[in-house]
Design a protein around this motif. Structure first.
Motif, short mmCIF file in Angstrom:
data_model
loop_
_atom_site.label_atom_id
_atom_site.label_comp_id
_atom_site.label_asym_id
_atom_site.label_seq_id
_atom_site.Cartn_x
_atom_site.Cartn_y
_atom_site.Cartn_z
N ILE A 26 0.84 -1.20 0.00
CA ILE A 26 0.00 0.00 0.00
C ILE A 26 0.87 1.25 0.00
O ILE A 26 0.60 2.22 -0.73
CB ILE A 26 -0.96 -0.02 1.21
N THR A 27 1.94 1.25 0.77
CA THR A 27 2.86 2.38 0.81
C THR A 27 3.50 2.63 -0.55
O THR A 27 3.59 3.77 -1.01
CB THR A 27 3.95 2.15 1.87
N ILE A 28 3.92 1.57 -1.22
CA ILE A 28 4.51 1.70 -2.55
C ILE A 28 3.48 2.23 -3.54
O ILE A 28 3.78 3.11 -4.36
CB ILE A 28 5.11 0.36 -3.02
N ALA A 29 2.25 1.75 -3.47
CA ALA A 29 1.20 2.21 -4.39
C ALA A 29 0.92 3.71 -4.19
O ALA A 29 0.78 4.46 -5.17
CB ALA A 29 -0.08 1.41 -4.16
N ILE A 30 0.87 4.16 -2.95
CA ILE A 30 0.65 5.59 -2.69
C ILE A 30 1.84 6.41 -3.19
O ILE A 30 1.67 7.46 -3.80
CB ILE A 30 0.41 5.82 -1.18
N GLY A 31 3.06 5.93 -2.99
CA GLY A 31 4.25 6.62 -3.48
C GLY A 31 4.26 6.73 -4.99
O GLY A 31 4.61 7.78 -5.54
N VAL A 32 3.87 5.68 -5.68
CA VAL A 32 3.82 5.70 -7.15
C VAL A 32 2.77 6.71 -7.63
O VAL A 32 3.00 7.44 -8.58
CB VAL A 32 3.54 4.28 -7.71
N MET A 33 1.63 6.77 -6.95
CA MET A 33 0.59 7.74 -7.33
C MET A 33 1.10 9.18 -7.17
O MET A 33 0.90 10.01 -8.05
CB MET A 33 -0.68 7.51 -6.52
N PHE A 34 1.76 9.48 -6.06
CA PHE A 34 2.32 10.82 -5.87
C PHE A 34 3.40 11.12 -6.90
O PHE A 34 3.48 12.23 -7.42
CB PHE A 34 2.89 10.98 -4.46
N TYR A 35 4.23 10.15 -7.19
CA TYR A 35 5.30 10.33 -8.17
C TYR A 35 4.72 10.65 -9.55
O TYR A 35 5.27 11.47 -10.27
CB TYR A 35 6.16 9.06 -8.24
N MET A 36 3.61 10.04 -9.90
CA MET A 36 3.00 10.29 -11.21
C MET A 36 2.24 11.62 -11.22
O MET A 36 2.18 12.30 -12.23
CB MET A 36 2.06 9.14 -11.58
N PHE A 37 1.66 12.04 -10.09
CA PHE A 37 0.84 13.23 -10.03
C PHE A 37 1.68 14.51 -9.92
O PHE A 37 1.40 15.51 -10.57
CB PHE A 37 -0.12 13.14 -8.84
N MET A 38 2.72 14.51 -9.11
CA MET A 38 3.46 15.73 -8.79
C MET A 38 4.15 16.38 -10.01
O MET A 38 4.09 17.59 -10.15
CB MET A 38 4.48 15.48 -7.68
N PRO A 39 4.83 15.66 -10.90
CA PRO A 39 5.45 16.35 -12.05
C PRO A 39 4.42 17.10 -12.90
O PRO A 39 4.69 18.20 -13.36
CB PRO A 39 6.11 15.21 -12.84
N ASN A 40 3.24 16.53 -13.11
CA ASN A 40 2.21 17.22 -13.88
C ASN A 40 1.74 18.47 -13.16
O ASN A 40 1.52 19.51 -13.77
CB ASN A 40 1.02 16.29 -14.14
N PHE A 41 1.59 18.39 -11.85
CA PHE A 41 1.16 19.54 -11.06
C PHE A 41 2.19 20.66 -11.12
O PHE A 41 1.87 21.81 -11.35
CB PHE A 41 0.92 19.10 -9.61
#
Length: 158
Positions: A26-41
């Motif tokens: 679950i921790t890895i999944a949340i980290g991957v989601m943030f990693y994908m979201f932040m550069p676009n933001f």
């Protein structure tokens, strides 16, 4: 009795191990989601605050002043609601030409729009302007969301 105790410990060990593995997944999944979201933001925020500045021409008007023509373009995704233009080192006083009826502090530039402005430069110390002097201008834009972006341009006075 020893066999039953070993069996219970094995069951408890498996459920603890399963909980740890699920927690890590679950921790890895949340980290991957943030990693994908932040550069676009971050890219979206940077794109909203961009301007381009180009000095088109410079010329000595008289011994105490020069005329400089500047092109300013809104490269962002938000409208510009005001501009400020100043000399980079504070050695020149920058004013619009008297014939201009623009109000830079309330100037509106939509995304992609460009404006050409003629400015008069005078030395702040009252000195003489000669051909070959370098001038650097700082253009600061205030956007509709009150964010600010700046750009610089340098030219030689001819």
């Amino acid at each position: 009795m020893g066999l039953a105790k070993t069996s219970r410990m094995l069951k408890n060990g498996i459920s603890e191990l399963l909980a740890i593995v699920l927690g890590i997944a679950i921790t890895i999944a949340i980290g991957v989601m943030f990693y994908m979201f932040m550069p676009n933001f971050v890219n979206t925020m940077v794109q909203q605050q961009r301007i381009g500045t180009t000095i088109l021409s410079t010329s000595v008007l008289d011994e105490h002043s020069a005329v400089i023509t500047v092109s300013i373009k809104n490269l962002g995704t938000k409208a510009i609601k005001g501009l400020n233009i100043s000399s980079a080192l504070g050695q020149y006083e920058v004013k619009l030409l008297p014939q201009s009826n623009l109000d830079l502090s309330n100037l509106s530039l939509l995304p992609g729009q460009e404006i050409t402005i003629a400015l008069r430069l005078t030395k702040t110390d009252g000195g003489i302007i000669v051909s070959g002097e370098k001038v650097a201008l700082i253009v600061t834009a205030r956007f509709a969301d009150n964010s600010i972006a700046s750009a610089t341009a340098t030219a030689v006075i001819m």
